[in-house]
Scaffold this motif. Structure first.
Motif, short mmCIF file in Angstrom:
data_model
loop_
_atom_site.label_atom_id
_atom_site.label_comp_id
_atom_site.label_asym_id
_atom_site.label_seq_id
_atom_site.Cartn_x
_atom_site.Cartn_y
_atom_site.Cartn_z
N VAL A 68 31.75 15.77 -15.57
CA VAL A 68 31.88 15.80 -14.12
C VAL A 68 30.48 15.76 -13.51
O VAL A 68 29.48 15.96 -14.18
CB VAL A 68 32.64 17.06 -13.65
CG1 VAL A 68 34.06 17.09 -14.21
CG2 VAL A 68 31.90 18.33 -14.06
N HIS A 111 29.71 10.53 -8.00
CA HIS A 111 30.71 9.90 -8.85
C HIS A 111 30.16 8.64 -9.52
O HIS A 111 29.65 7.73 -8.88
CB HIS A 111 31.93 9.53 -7.98
CG HIS A 111 33.10 9.02 -8.74
ND1 HIS A 111 33.84 9.81 -9.60
CD2 HIS A 111 33.69 7.80 -8.76
CE1 HIS A 111 34.83 9.10 -10.11
NE2 HIS A 111 34.75 7.88 -9.63
N LYS A 142 35.17 16.47 -8.90
CA LYS A 142 34.63 17.43 -9.87
C LYS A 142 35.60 18.58 -10.16
O LYS A 142 35.81 18.94 -11.33
CB LYS A 142 33.31 18.00 -9.34
CG LYS A 142 32.73 19.14 -10.17
CD LYS A 142 31.56 19.81 -9.47
CE LYS A 142 32.02 20.61 -8.27
NZ LYS A 142 30.90 21.37 -7.65
N ASP A 149 30.47 15.01 -6.82
CA ASP A 149 31.70 14.20 -6.86
C ASP A 149 32.86 15.04 -6.34
O ASP A 149 33.10 16.15 -6.84
CB ASP A 149 31.95 13.76 -8.31
CG ASP A 149 33.13 12.83 -8.46
OD1 ASP A 149 33.77 12.48 -7.44
OD2 ASP A 149 33.42 12.44 -9.61
N GLU A 166 28.71 19.23 -16.78
CA GLU A 166 28.50 18.91 -15.37
C GLU A 166 27.06 18.47 -15.17
O GLU A 166 26.13 19.15 -15.59
CB GLU A 166 28.82 20.10 -14.48
CG GLU A 166 28.61 19.79 -13.00
CD GLU A 166 29.11 20.89 -12.07
OE1 GLU A 166 28.58 20.98 -10.95
OE2 GLU A 166 30.04 21.63 -12.46
N HIS A 184 34.09 11.60 -15.26
CA HIS A 184 34.42 11.70 -13.84
C HIS A 184 35.85 11.23 -13.59
O HIS A 184 36.11 10.32 -12.79
CB HIS A 184 33.43 10.86 -13.01
CG HIS A 184 32.00 11.18 -13.30
ND1 HIS A 184 30.95 10.43 -12.83
CD2 HIS A 184 31.42 12.19 -14.02
CE1 HIS A 184 29.79 10.94 -13.24
NE2 HIS A 184 30.07 12.01 -13.98
N GLU A 218 28.15 17.01 -10.02
CA GLU A 218 28.12 18.07 -9.01
C GLU A 218 28.56 17.59 -7.63
O GLU A 218 29.28 18.29 -6.92
CB GLU A 218 26.71 18.65 -8.92
CG GLU A 218 26.56 19.76 -7.89
CD GLU A 218 25.13 20.20 -7.69
OE1 GLU A 218 24.92 21.24 -7.03
OE2 GLU A 218 24.21 19.51 -8.18
#
Length: 329
Positions: free
Chosen positions: A263, A299, A270, A267, A293, A200, A265
């Motif tokens: 990452v 986050h 992303k 955040d 992801e 992230h 979804e």
């Protein structure tokens, strides 16, 4: 310096992280607890702190060893140098959030870990955190010949398999160190950064991309963060914070062989992670880039609930990334 007094007038506050008072005192509001280095009952992972990484500073590292290494003879494992997140402003390796996470990660991945505490804004604005993190990495590398000051690294660290990792601001640090690692005298011969894991990552820019414009409040918040932590270079397209900006160094210069970008979804960061992965993949860099992801999560969700299914899956992905060469398993 931490403060709890409300008697002084507040100069500004940046919630939920902290406040700065007119007398110069900084009050941090979250992730201020501290757990001593010890042997973790649940995982069996042992830890200890090493200070004086930079003389007369608060910079220190917390070392972690899997439980079987305390009694085994000279078993070599990958080295993970980890940089904590917290918008550069809060948290330490000893706060419960990161201490518990590193215990779990070391137990799962079977690595020797070095969790780095760097000096933080606003008292110590960037680039001090980068400089401190580099000094800590160079201190780790000083054990390459087996004659450094710490036996755990001398006895158990495989310096052909060094990984940098971090979440949020820590991922930003890991990227910037890997990009600088090709410089002469950055690391001694025989120390190789094999890969970086960016969880992230805190990257940003002056122009909205993807879904960022749909989250005005979060975007405004992040627009204000970079000038706060880096007042000497407040441009949100500075290469430190926007690694794909027009005048940023090419990602082809990353001095490692593989990169994992993680990452989430939900955040707002992303899309920056995805863009970094896409630009890296097209840059001419000769390594292997991967991205994961996590659906339905925000986050750094994994730090709040280490045992939820998505956090467990993310940790397994990281462990696989660190151990892909298999001789350590």
């Amino acid at each position: 310096m931490e403060a709890s007094s409300n008697m002084e007038e507040v100069l500004y506050e940046f919630l939920p992280y902290g406040r700065v008072y007119k007398n110069g005192i900084v009050e941090r509001l979250i992730d201020t607890d501290s757990i001593p280095a010890l042997t973790d009952i649940e995982t069996g992972v042992s830890s200890k702190d090493v200070s004086n990484i930079i003389p007369d500073s608060e910079v220190y590292v917390r070392l972690y060893l899997p439980n079987d290494l305390i009694v085994s003879a000279a078993k070599k494992l990958p080295v993970l140098v980890y940089f904590h997140g917290g918008a550069f402003i809060i948290a330490t390796p000893s706060c419960s959030k990161y201490h518990n996470y590193l215990n779990a990660l070391v137990a799962e991945a079977q690595v020797v870990a070095v969790s780095v505490h760097y000096r933080r804004p606003p008292e110590h604005p960037l680039p001090i955190a980068y400089e401190d993190s580099l000094a800590a990495l160079q201190w780790v590398a000083s054990h390459q010949n087996g004659n450094g000051p710490e036996a755990w690294l001398n006895d158990h660290a495989d310096f052909d398999h060094v990984f940098l990792a971090g979440d949020s601001a820590g991922a930003n640090i890991a990227h910037n160190l890997a990009l600088s690692a090709g410089n002469v005298d950055f690391l001694p011969p025989g120390v190789n950064i094999l890969g970086i894991a960016l969880i992230h990552p805190y990257f940003w820019g002056s122009e909205a991309i993807g879904s960022e414009s749909l989250e005005k409040e979060k975007k405004d918040y992040l627009d204000k963060l970079w000038p706060l932590v880096c007042p000497s270079d407040p441009d949100r397209d500075h290469p430190w914070i926007n690694p794909v900006a027009e005048d940023a160094p090419s990602l082809a210069g990353l001095n490692c062989k593989r990169v994992l970008v993680c990452v989430a979804e939900k955040d707002i960061l992303k899309d920056r992670g995805w863009l970094y992965y896409q630009i890296l993949s097209k840059s001419g860099w000769l390594g292997v880039a991967e991205i994961q992801e996590t659906e339905g999560e925000a986050h750094c969700f994994h730090l709040s609930d280490l045992k939820c299914e998505n956090a467990t899956n993310l940790m397994r992905r990281l462990a696989g990334f660190f151990n892909r060469d298999k001789p350590y398993l």
